[in-house]
Write an enzyme that holds these catalytic residues in place. Sequence first.
Site, mmCIF file in Angstrom:
data_model
loop_
_atom_site.group_PDB
_atom_site.id
_atom_site.type_symbol
_atom_site.label_atom_id
_atom_site.label_comp_id
_atom_site.label_asym_id
_atom_site.label_seq_id
_atom_site.Cartn_x
_atom_site.Cartn_y
_atom_site.Cartn_z
ATOM 1 N N VAL A 1 -0.725 11.100 15.535
ATOM 2 C CA VAL A 1 0.625 10.890 15.005
ATOM 3 C C VAL A 1 0.548 10.522 13.525
ATOM 4 C CG1 VAL A 1 2.720 9.493 15.183
ATOM 5 C CG2 VAL A 1 1.509 10.165 17.254
ATOM 6 N N ASP B 1 -0.184 -4.130 -0.055
ATOM 7 C CA ASP B 1 -0.209 -3.015 0.870
ATOM 8 C C ASP B 1 1.190 -2.405 0.854
ATOM 9 O OD1 ASP B 1 -1.040 -1.275 2.902
ATOM 10 O OD2 ASP B 1 -0.437 -2.672 4.475
ATOM 11 N N ASP C 1 2.857 -0.357 3.972
ATOM 12 C CA ASP C 1 3.522 -0.423 5.265
ATOM 13 C C ASP C 1 3.616 -1.859 5.766
ATOM 14 O OD1 ASP C 1 3.866 2.474 5.766
ATOM 15 O OD2 ASP C 1 1.679 2.468 5.743
ATOM 16 N N LYS D 1 -5.771 6.416 22.276
ATOM 17 C CA LYS D 1 -6.134 6.113 20.889
ATOM 18 C C LYS D 1 -6.110 7.377 20.030
ATOM 19 C CE LYS D 1 -9.943 4.244 18.103
ATOM 20 N NZ LYS D 1 -11.333 3.710 18.138
#
Length: 585
Positions: A290, A135, A137, A284
């Site tokens: 964002v 992955d 992040d 949420k």
Amino acid sequence: MTMTPLSLSSLLKNKDSLQKFICYNAFHAQHDIPRYFGNRTPWKKARLWERNFSAVSRSRLAEQPWAKNYAKEATMCTTSVSGQDMTNWLWSIYNETKKQTEALVPVISKNSANPNSIFANNEMSLEDIEIYGFDYDYTLAFYSRHLHTLIFNIARDILIQEHRYPEGLREYEYIPNFVVRGLHYDVQKALLMKIDAFHYIQLGTVYRGLQPVPDKEVIAMYDGCHVPLENMSDFYGKSSHGHTMKQFMDIFSLPEMNLLCSVNDYFLKHNIDYEPVHLYKDVKAAIGDVHVKGIMYRAVEADIENYISYGEQTHAVLKKLYEDGKKMFLITNSPFDFVDRGMNYIVGKDWRDLFDIVIAQADKPGFFNDRRKPFRRVTDKGVLHWDRIHKLEKGNIYKQGNLYEFLRLTGWRGSKVLYFGDHIYSDLADLTLKHGWRTGAIIPELRKEIKIMNTEECVHLMTWLQGLTWLIEHMQVHRDPASQAVVQEWIKERETMRSQTKDIFNGQFGSLFRTYHNPTYFSRRLSRFADIYMASLSCLLNYDFHHTFFPRRTPLQHESPFWPEQTSAGALKMPFIPHRTTTEE
């Protein structure tokens, strides 16, 4: 209270002492009672400590033949001993046990855990691994706390500007050490809490807004402390299909939990009537914006030095794998231009030369389950190609797709593949359960928790907590009022110490891995879905590619009389990994 200065060994062996404190005819005439600790070397004391006061709480003392009928006989005979004598006897045992355990603290402290180690849940040899997947992040790229503050502030402002939440929310700032990941949120009751592996709420860790909820109120709301399976989060930790709990499993969720608590706190302080379900969905959605709208990506790219931590030695790990001829691939949900900017900073502009396959915007965990999405090739400028993908080629960039097509095109199947990620569900669960890949969890919090565990304060607390628990377990058989009063004092002391051990890790929610003595719900999932886990990829630099990771044999409860207690390399004086000076320390 003045304690009688008698040694435990003399109390359990000396004829006169036994005659004074317990029924001589019931014990000494029938049993050859051994010394409790005796004059043992520090090493032997450490081994005896592991056997007596380990997590399974089984005592060498209790394994002796003479102790088989101890509880029965002690209960029968204590009626003939005065209450004051029993009180003095129990406190003498307490004092001697505490003295012996405190003497072990320096020995145990010398055998501290190495925060740069790799820990195994399942036996796995690196010699079998041919392909490494990652992955992005919090696996290849690590972020500073500035990023959490950024996400919190942007999402808070979205609530105010787009969802018409009160302007007063601007007074709230991100609290870095307020929450830990792995917590559950009751969407309908607006409560944040920690739950253990057996679905029990850890009392003292339930928060409404920024304030703790009293234990009695929690017990009344949940008719106890147990959360039924049907109310828990779904397989991926989400509150869907009737599940009332949401579990926050990734590190990006820390700002979301902070924001939920802050908004709840504002409404409660201002006596504003609100629907908790709406609040949860709005927060949420704001957090989602964002990420989805690219606000976070643009902010990080504009000030990359402020948000990305360079010290995790990602380049050294990737170079080591590449030079050994390992295949490598990247599957991330982040957009390629964001990943490219970050990898240029962390590894260098030639980072793509190290990878055989690069897949961005994969939409995990859907990537591992949805067979319908085909791969699509993307140029460096973000231009999408319309051609069908017949082969995943090195140097190209792909988006979307699915794992089933990935397996068909590469042939990379089974236990020769090792994939690393930080999200226990979205990154690892499907791979290990459905496809037989080996999995490695990246747990950045692990390094901090191990360093706390190694402190003298923590070692002292945990050592005596185990010793005191052993005393309570074995001395509770004395049912006379005087003895029970002493045991109750011990129980109160134990409860105080349990709270202290929680607060050492986090004042509100404690350790990521433990709810007092039980594993957390997070730990249970970690042990099921990850073959190995570590603080960062840099831990791989401590091992060669022929290394086999072995999980420690932790005895089942019924095995403890027959198997040595959990034995660590340190307790056996066997070197494991020497401490190294790394850039992150």
